[in-house]
Design an enzyme around this catalytic site. Structure first.
Site, short mmCIF file in Angstrom:
data_model
loop_
_atom_site.label_atom_id
_atom_site.label_comp_id
_atom_site.label_asym_id
_atom_site.label_seq_id
_atom_site.Cartn_x
_atom_site.Cartn_y
_atom_site.Cartn_z
CG ASP A 9 71.28 -49.87 91.39
OD1 ASP A 9 72.35 -49.44 91.88
OD2 ASP A 9 70.43 -50.48 92.08
CG HIS B 54 72.72 -59.03 85.39
ND1 HIS B 54 73.76 -59.89 85.06
CD2 HIS B 54 73.24 -58.18 86.32
CE1 HIS B 54 74.83 -59.57 85.77
NE2 HIS B 54 74.54 -58.54 86.54
CG PHE C 13 82.60 -57.58 88.35
CD1 PHE C 13 82.12 -57.72 87.05
CD2 PHE C 13 81.83 -56.87 89.27
CE1 PHE C 13 80.90 -57.15 86.68
CE2 PHE C 13 80.61 -56.30 88.90
CZ PHE C 13 80.14 -56.45 87.61
N GLY C 14 82.93 -59.38 91.25
CA GLY C 14 81.90 -59.43 92.29
C GLY C 14 81.47 -60.84 92.67
CE1 TYR C 15 78.23 -60.68 96.93
CE2 TYR C 15 77.41 -58.97 95.44
CZ TYR C 15 77.77 -59.39 96.71
OH TYR C 15 77.67 -58.52 97.77
CG ASP C 16 80.43 -62.68 87.60
OD1 ASP C 16 79.22 -62.88 87.40
OD2 ASP C 16 81.06 -61.73 87.11
CG ASN D 131 81.96 -51.88 89.10
OD1 ASN D 131 82.85 -52.39 88.41
ND2 ASN D 131 81.25 -52.56 89.98
CE LYS E 284 77.44 -51.79 88.22
NZ LYS E 284 76.59 -50.67 88.69
P1 ITT Z 1 78.28 -47.87 90.42
O1 ITT Z 1 77.12 -47.60 91.37
O2 ITT Z 1 79.33 -46.82 90.45
O3 ITT Z 1 77.82 -48.23 89.04
P2 ITT Z 1 78.63 -50.22 92.09
O4 ITT Z 1 79.60 -51.37 92.07
O5 ITT Z 1 78.43 -49.50 93.40
O6 ITT Z 1 79.05 -49.19 90.93
P3 ITT Z 1 75.87 -51.12 92.16
O7 ITT Z 1 75.45 -50.17 93.22
O8 ITT Z 1 74.97 -51.31 90.96
O9 ITT Z 1 77.27 -50.73 91.52
O10 ITT Z 1 76.18 -52.52 92.84
C1 ITT Z 1 76.24 -53.65 92.08
C2 ITT Z 1 76.96 -54.74 92.87
O11 ITT Z 1 76.31 -55.99 92.57
C3 ITT Z 1 78.38 -54.88 92.37
O12 ITT Z 1 79.28 -54.10 93.13
C4 ITT Z 1 78.64 -56.38 92.51
O13 ITT Z 1 78.96 -56.69 93.83
C5 ITT Z 1 77.24 -56.97 92.23
N1 ITT Z 1 77.09 -57.27 90.79
C6 ITT Z 1 76.37 -56.59 89.85
N2 ITT Z 1 76.51 -57.12 88.63
C7 ITT Z 1 77.36 -58.16 88.78
C8 ITT Z 1 77.92 -59.08 87.87
O14 ITT Z 1 77.68 -59.02 86.56
N3 ITT Z 1 78.75 -60.00 88.35
C9 ITT Z 1 79.03 -60.07 89.67
N4 ITT Z 1 78.57 -59.22 90.59
C10 ITT Z 1 77.73 -58.27 90.15
#
Ligand code: ITT
Length: 199
Positions: free
Chosen positions: A69, A180, A152-155, A9, A12
């Site tokens: 994770d 976190h 990103f993501g759910y931010d 990711n 991340k």
């Molecule tokens: P890796 O396993 O390759 O590290 P991934 O995206 O699949 O990448 P995870 O299995 O840990 O990682 O899933 C985490 C998900 O949770 C991520 O894809 C986002 O949707 C959400 N997430 C985690 N941290 C976040 C953040 O800081 N802000 C927003 N969304 C977050």
């Protein structure tokens, strides 16, 4: 000493580099380290999944390996999407759609029942095979509308009460200070500094 971060990711990875920038080590993504491996994230907790990722990559290198994770727990939805946050509605579904869907699931739910947290477990596997794990949270609530373009993501749907905005409005520095991932990586950094590998 090199540290390889077992994540695919890119978002991340950007946060991780910033948070760990003072460590006297080079931080490489799996891609930069030339490691390609299938990781079967079949654990039942954030800690287990972080360890699975770190162990899988540690099997391919003698470097220090870290993994993250993480996910979003929404109390009203019995802590969903939780450890399946990346896979929720399909890994490739755009986050605008996932975020809208979560807001819809909370339709009519008042602010005090919208509590949620981001969770991050960070695992390390050291060259001497020792394993370390830390877990930290970032507490907030689910907003009524997505807001902000950072992060990103759910931010965009994660409101940070003490800031009065979503974590997608915060600057990267402000998010890392409270998040976190920021807290978990700083705790892991302290542990790594006690070892001979990162001191
Ligand atoms: P890796 O396993 O390759 O590290 P991934 O995206 O699949 O990448 P995870 O299995 O840990 O990682 O899933 C985490 C998900 O949770 C991520 O894809 C986002 O949707 C959400 N997430 C985690 N941290 C976040 C953040 O800081 N802000 C927003 N969304 C977050």
């Amino acid at each position: 000493m090199d540290i390889i971060f077992a994540t695919g990711n890119e978002h991340k990875m950007k946060e991780i580099r910033e948070i760990l920038k003072d460590l006297p080590c080079r931080i490489l993504s799996m891609k930069e380290a030339g490691i390609e491996v299938e990781i079967d994230e079949n654990g039942t907790t954030f800690e287990e999944n972080a360890l699975i990722k770190a162990r899988t990559v540690a099997g391919k290198t003698g470097a220090v390996v870290l993994a993250d994770d993480s996910g979003l727990e929404i109390d009203y939805l019995n802590k969903a999407p939780g450890i399946t946050s990346a896979r929720f509605m399909g890994e490739d579904t755009p986050h605008e759609i996932k975020n809208r869907a979560l807001i819809e699931k909370l339709e009519g739910v008042p602010k005090e029942k919208r509590t949620a947290r981001f969770v991050c477990a960070v695992a390390a596997v050291l060259p001497d095979k020792r394993e370390l794990v830390v877990r930290k949270t970032f507490e907030g609530y689910i907003g009524f509308e997505p807001e902000g373009k950072n992060g990103f993501g759910y931010d965009p749907i994660f409101q940070v009460p003490e800031c009065g905005c979503s974590s997608a409005v915060l600057s990267p520095e402000e998010k890392n200070k409270r998040s976190h991932r920021g807290k978990a990586l700083r705790a892991m950094k302290q542990e790594l500094e006690k070892t001979e590998y990162c001191s």
